[in-house]
Write a protein that holds these residues in place. Structure first.
Motif, PDB file in Angstrom:
ATOM      1  N   PRO A  60       0.803  -1.236   0.000  1.00  0.00           N
ATOM      2  CA  PRO A  60       0.000   0.000   0.000  1.00  0.00           C
ATOM      3  C   PRO A  60       0.826   1.272   0.000  1.00  0.00           C
ATOM      4  O   PRO A  60       0.385   2.304  -0.530  1.00  0.00           O
ATOM      5  N   SER A  61       2.022   1.261   0.580  1.00  0.00           N
ATOM      6  CA  SER A  61       2.808   2.499   0.675  1.00  0.00           C
ATOM      7  C   SER A  61       3.710   2.733  -0.525  1.00  0.00           C
ATOM      8  O   SER A  61       4.553   3.627  -0.490  1.00  0.00           O
ATOM      9  N   CYS A  62       3.556   1.973  -1.589  1.00  0.00           N
ATOM     10  CA  CYS A  62       4.422   2.125  -2.760  1.00  0.00           C
ATOM     11  C   CYS A  62       4.444   3.583  -3.222  1.00  0.00           C
ATOM     12  O   CYS A  62       3.388   4.212  -3.374  1.00  0.00           O
ATOM     13  N   PRO A  63       5.637   4.163  -3.449  1.00  0.00           N
ATOM     14  CA  PRO A  63       5.710   5.579  -3.816  1.00  0.00           C
ATOM     15  C   PRO A  63       5.369   5.878  -5.270  1.00  0.00           C
ATOM     16  O   PRO A  63       5.367   7.047  -5.674  1.00  0.00           O
ATOM     17  N   ALA A  64       5.085   4.867  -6.069  1.00  0.00           N
ATOM     18  CA  ALA A  64       4.754   5.105  -7.472  1.00  0.00           C
ATOM     19  C   ALA A  64       3.432   5.876  -7.597  1.00  0.00           C
ATOM     20  O   ALA A  64       2.660   5.990  -6.638  1.00  0.00           O
ATOM     21  N   VAL A  65       3.185   6.400  -8.782  1.00  0.00           N
ATOM     22  CA  VAL A  65       1.947   7.142  -9.040  1.00  0.00           C
ATOM     23  C   VAL A  65       0.747   6.251  -8.740  1.00  0.00           C
ATOM     24  O   VAL A  65       0.704   5.081  -9.150  1.00  0.00           O
ATOM     25  N   THR A  66      -0.228   6.789  -8.015  1.00  0.00           N
ATOM     26  CA  THR A  66      -1.406   6.010  -7.638  1.00  0.00           C
ATOM     27  C   THR A  66      -2.220   5.641  -8.875  1.00  0.00           C
ATOM     28  O   THR A  66      -2.586   6.517  -9.668  1.00  0.00           O
ATOM     29  N   PRO A  67      -2.517   4.373  -9.068  1.00  0.00           N
ATOM     30  CA  PRO A  67      -3.296   3.967 -10.243  1.00  0.00           C
ATOM     31  C   PRO A  67      -4.765   4.358 -10.090  1.00  0.00           C
ATOM     32  O   PRO A  67      -5.238   4.642  -8.984  1.00  0.00           O
ATOM     33  N   LYS A  68      -5.469   4.356 -11.179  1.00  0.00           N
ATOM     34  CA  LYS A  68      -6.905   4.637 -11.128  1.00  0.00           C
ATOM     35  C   LYS A  68      -7.635   3.482 -10.466  1.00  0.00           C
ATOM     36  O   LYS A  68      -7.249   2.324 -10.604  1.00  0.00           O
ATOM     37  N   ARG A  69      -8.693   3.836  -9.774  1.00  0.00           N
ATOM     38  CA  ARG A  69      -9.410   2.856  -8.971  1.00  0.00           C
ATOM     39  C   ARG A  69      -9.870   1.656  -9.787  1.00  0.00           C
ATOM     40  O   ARG A  69      -9.761   0.500  -9.334  1.00  0.00           O
ATOM     41  N   HIS A  70     -10.360   1.874 -10.996  1.00  0.00           N
ATOM     42  CA  HIS A  70     -10.925   0.763 -11.757  1.00  0.00           C
ATOM     43  C   HIS A  70      -9.849  -0.195 -12.281  1.00  0.00           C
ATOM     44  O   HIS A  70     -10.172  -1.271 -12.784  1.00  0.00           O
ATOM     45  N   ASN A  71      -8.576   0.192 -12.152  1.00  0.00           N
ATOM     46  CA  ASN A  71      -7.495  -0.695 -12.590  1.00  0.00           C
ATOM     47  C   ASN A  71      -6.892  -1.508 -11.447  1.00  0.00           C
ATOM     48  O   ASN A  71      -5.959  -2.286 -11.669  1.00  0.00           O
TER      49      ASN A  71
END
Length: 490
Positions: A60-71
């Protein structure tokens, strides 16, 4: 539903155990997505999320760009994500997070199974051996694990082997073929296929991608050269009281604590399934972290690298590294008596043991007698290291050499399986068996249940302890001990 699966837990965890209607499931996943969106490290290891457009799963704490919810898809374990075709993120290394606190706390068959798998039972004894220890059929174990964590015992063991292999690839210079068998794989081909599936890289590529701090200083290594590890924990951690306890209890010949407070090193010998080991764990100086978590630096010297997974899990139980400090502190911090103690020592742990059978005997006989038993009956190490010269005597050895009295009766019960204290033992059954040992009292049984079986909710018999401290009474008493308000147990 047991208290410890609900009380003091974040909202999403309480939702997890509601049999989902479509509305409940939607709410549950929305809460998890909020944890991902805010990069909340409190949930690292408690669940994983995968991104369908990239084929990667993360903590959950991954610093990458947050993906869109539906993905986004959510999984209870890394094995479940891998089973659905996702590979581990190279940036956040989701396989390196602390284990879910649920698996150490829960007393049901799923919790017991997860602890046994973590100890390497599936690799050593197969699914049939796991099922036999749990008292269920292999089909029942498969069904319950798949329903609750999204993966069966073989998949869970495979994910664990892959993590062990990554650690060895990135922290030692051992040949790839040796690592394959040390990690528990049946063949080099199986090893290569698993590494490619989990990490989307060959073993050589995975080794080359190791962070600079993890790379071995020398190009080669041997099983006894020592494996450096970072034992991750979530949330704040109070090393001082843990090392104080270990120093106070240390049994000469098998344990030692050296250095000044704040910079101590705890070392001990280990009896392991395939050989022996010596573990060293460092006390990290400075203020305890209150953010997402941290780690303890450790080094393992093993006579057989197949024992790596087992020895790591035993150290994690000894130092209580998979606990959820936020859940504990939230409940205990609401109590007027405990509130100032929790505020002074956030993240205080309830230490366990690296050897449950050894702990049971030591809890009964005390430190001085334990040292005598080590010198008289303990196995001498083939290669002693400083003051570490012996293994604690095995129950079968004690039962034969010193069968008299309560210690002899306990050793015999441990040796023949009448008393079972392994990670998959049923806590209530174990306590009943302990109390059936002639001369063993309820206070000793309570210590064994707390330390050897990892029960977070034990109060000494005959003690008036508020019900509001449940399900964390073991932790509450540790706060009182750390503050000098409670006598130390044996």
């Amino acid at each position: 539903m047991s208290d410890f699966r609900q009380s003091g837990a974040p909202d999403w965890r309480r939702l997890e155990h509601v049999r989902p209607t479509a509305e409940h499931e939607h709410t549950h996943e929305d809460v998890r997505y909020e944890a991902v969106r805010s990069r909340d490290a409190r949930f690292d290891g408690a669940f994983f999320f995968a991104v369908e457009t990239t084929g990667i799963y993360c903590r959950p704490s991954c610093p990458a760009v947050t993906p869109k919810r539906h993905n986004v898809r959510f999984f209870a374990t890394a094995a479940a994500a891998q089973g659905s075709g996702f590979r581990a993120c190279r940036r956040c290394r989701p396989d390196a997070v602390p284990g879910s606190a649920d698996w150490n706390v829960r007393a049901d068959v799923v919790g017991r199974a997860m602890r046994l798998i973590g100890d390497g039972v599936v690799d050593r004894e197969g699914v049939a051996g796991l099922a036999g220890r749990l008292g269920y059929s292999a089909r029942q174990v498969q069904r319950q694990l798949t329903a609750e964590v999204g993966a069966g015992p073989v998949a869970l063991a495979r994910a664990q082997r892959a993590h062990t292999a990554r650690v060895l690839l990135q922290t030692t210079g051992l040949p790839v073929t040796e690592i394959a068998f040390a990690a528990g794989f049946a063949s080099v081909r199986q090893f290569n296929d698993t590494i490619r599936a989990v990490y989307a890289a060959t073993p050589s590529e995975l080794r080359a991608a190791a962070p600079a701090r993890d790379r071995p200083a020398r190009p080669t290594a041997t099983p006894t050269a020592g494996i450096p590890l970072r034992l991750a924990h979530r949330g704040p951690y109070q090393p001082g009281p843990v090392f104080d306890l270990l120093e106070r209890e240390a049994v000469a010949g098998i344990e030692e604590v050296s250095g000044a407070p704040g910079h101590r090193v705890y070392r001990r010998t280990l009896r392991l399934p395939y050989g022996t080991g010596i573990a060293a764990v460092q006390e990290r100086p400075g203020r305890p972290r209150t953010g997402g978590g941290g780690w303890l630096d450790a080094r393992l010297h093993l006579t057989d690298l197949r024992d790596l997974t087992t020895s790591v899990q035993r150290l994690r139980r000894l130092f209580d590294l998979d606990a959820d400090p936020w859940a504990v502190d939230e409940r205990l911090g609401a109590d007027p008596r405990l509130a100032p103690l929790v505020a002074a020592r956030p993240g205080l742990r309830s230490p366990g043991t690296a050897d449950p059978d050894e702990l049971a005997v030591r809890a009964l006989v005390g430190r001085a007698e334990a040292e005598r038993l080590v010198q008289r009956y303990g196995k001498v190490l083939d290669a002693p290291c400083g003051s570490l010269t012996h293994l604690f005597p095995a129950p079968a050895v004690l039962a034969e050499a010193a069968p008299q009295g309560t210690p002899g009766a306990l050793a015999a019960a441990l040796a023949d399986g009448t008393v079972r204290l392994d990670p998959g033992a049923d806590r209530d059954e174990a306590e009943r068996a302990l109390l059936a040992v002639p001369g063993l009292d309820a206070t000793t049984a309570a210590v064994v249940r707390t330390r050897a079986l990892g029960d977070p909710d034990v109060a000494p018999p005959g003690t008036a302890v508020p019900g509001t401290w449940r399900p964390w009474r073991s932790y509450a008493l540790n706060h009182l001990r750390a503050a000098g308000e409670w006598e130390n147990d044996r």
